[in-house]
Design an enzyme around this catalytic site. Sequence first.
Site, PDB file in Angstrom:
ATOM      1  CB  CYS A  95      -0.931  -0.013   1.211  1.00 49.96           C
ATOM      2  SG  CYS A  95      -2.014   1.438   1.326  1.00 49.96           S
ATOM      3  CB  CYS A 193      -6.870  -1.127   7.064  1.00 53.02           C
ATOM      4  SG  CYS A 193      -6.612  -1.117   5.266  1.00 53.02           S
TER       5      CYS A 193
END
Length: 372
Positions: A95, A193
Amino acid sequence: MSGGVDSSVTAYLLSSAGYDCIGVTMRLYDAETSGRDPARACGNLADIEDARAVARRLGIPFTVLDCRDAFERDVIEAFCRAYELGTTPNPCAICNQRIKFGALLAHARELGCEYLATGHYARVAQLESGSFALMKAVDRTKDQSYFLYGLTQEELAHVLFPLGGLTKQGDVRRIAREHGFENAAKRDSQGICFVPDNDFATFIERRRGRALPEGDIVGTDSTVLGRHRGAIRYTVGQRKGLGVAAARPLYVTGIDARANTVTLGDEADLMSGALIADSWTWSAPAPDTEARLDAAPLRAAARIRYHQADQAVRVRRALPPECAAGPVPVRGEALRIDFDEPQRAVAPGQAVVLYDGDVVLGGGRILCAAGA
């Protein structure tokens, strides 16, 4: 701005220093489609409003950037595919490389911004040569340089980490309290997440719309010891929850996605003297580091997991036969990293990061463990 205390204090510090700031929150995915509680998902409405409130208090513009398509393609789907291939991915590092310092940095440059600043605990220093060094944070308990190894010289030239020289408890939360930020005591985010309760297997089952295939649990001599309900429910080094009765402690020593087997062995079977890593990225100036590598085995320190102590290593280019031992095809540049002391539970798919003292040299994806 995630809505947390770190990015909020980052915005405050830069605004106070005279920078013209624009606050941005990334919307990464729809929580409902991932099965995660919307109140705990990245980019949820509460976090967005927390970030907006801080931006309003600081008097800076604020916007929400929709990164869902890129995050779906480059992070979530890549995460699922890696597990299905029998490796253990590191989605935070991906990410950072593809989304935060890829799509978001590109957006910042399109807006005419000179820098992208985040609340990461790391440092960037400009050297006399004009190149840049990515460095560990002063607060070693929060240091995130391990996840940032994918930053290149071009990206480091446009990145700011204002928290790198501060401590989380003694400085950052204190600053937030002193300036009345409502998120001053907000807890840190933990886990992946987009995965509810860190249950990777159930997340992938829900996403694929089918149960994981069962298969054999075998010993190092290929003796069948039991059955599993999906090989990706296991990780290299795991001891508990194996579902196998044995007279001695057993550990997961290997996962074969093609054969759909999980291999158990003794703790000694987890030890490896070396590893092969591919998808290599140099954070330090690549020509200089490549020259050092070509001259002789490169002496450095390495980490194969977050918060691990630095381990002394020797680094050289990997040979094609060494790369062929991995569970997936090699990508990009591949290196062989030999440890001075054998390492436990080298997990294919995880990140290995090289350091020279506090300076990050670079990192890549662990392809496989290797013998001494």
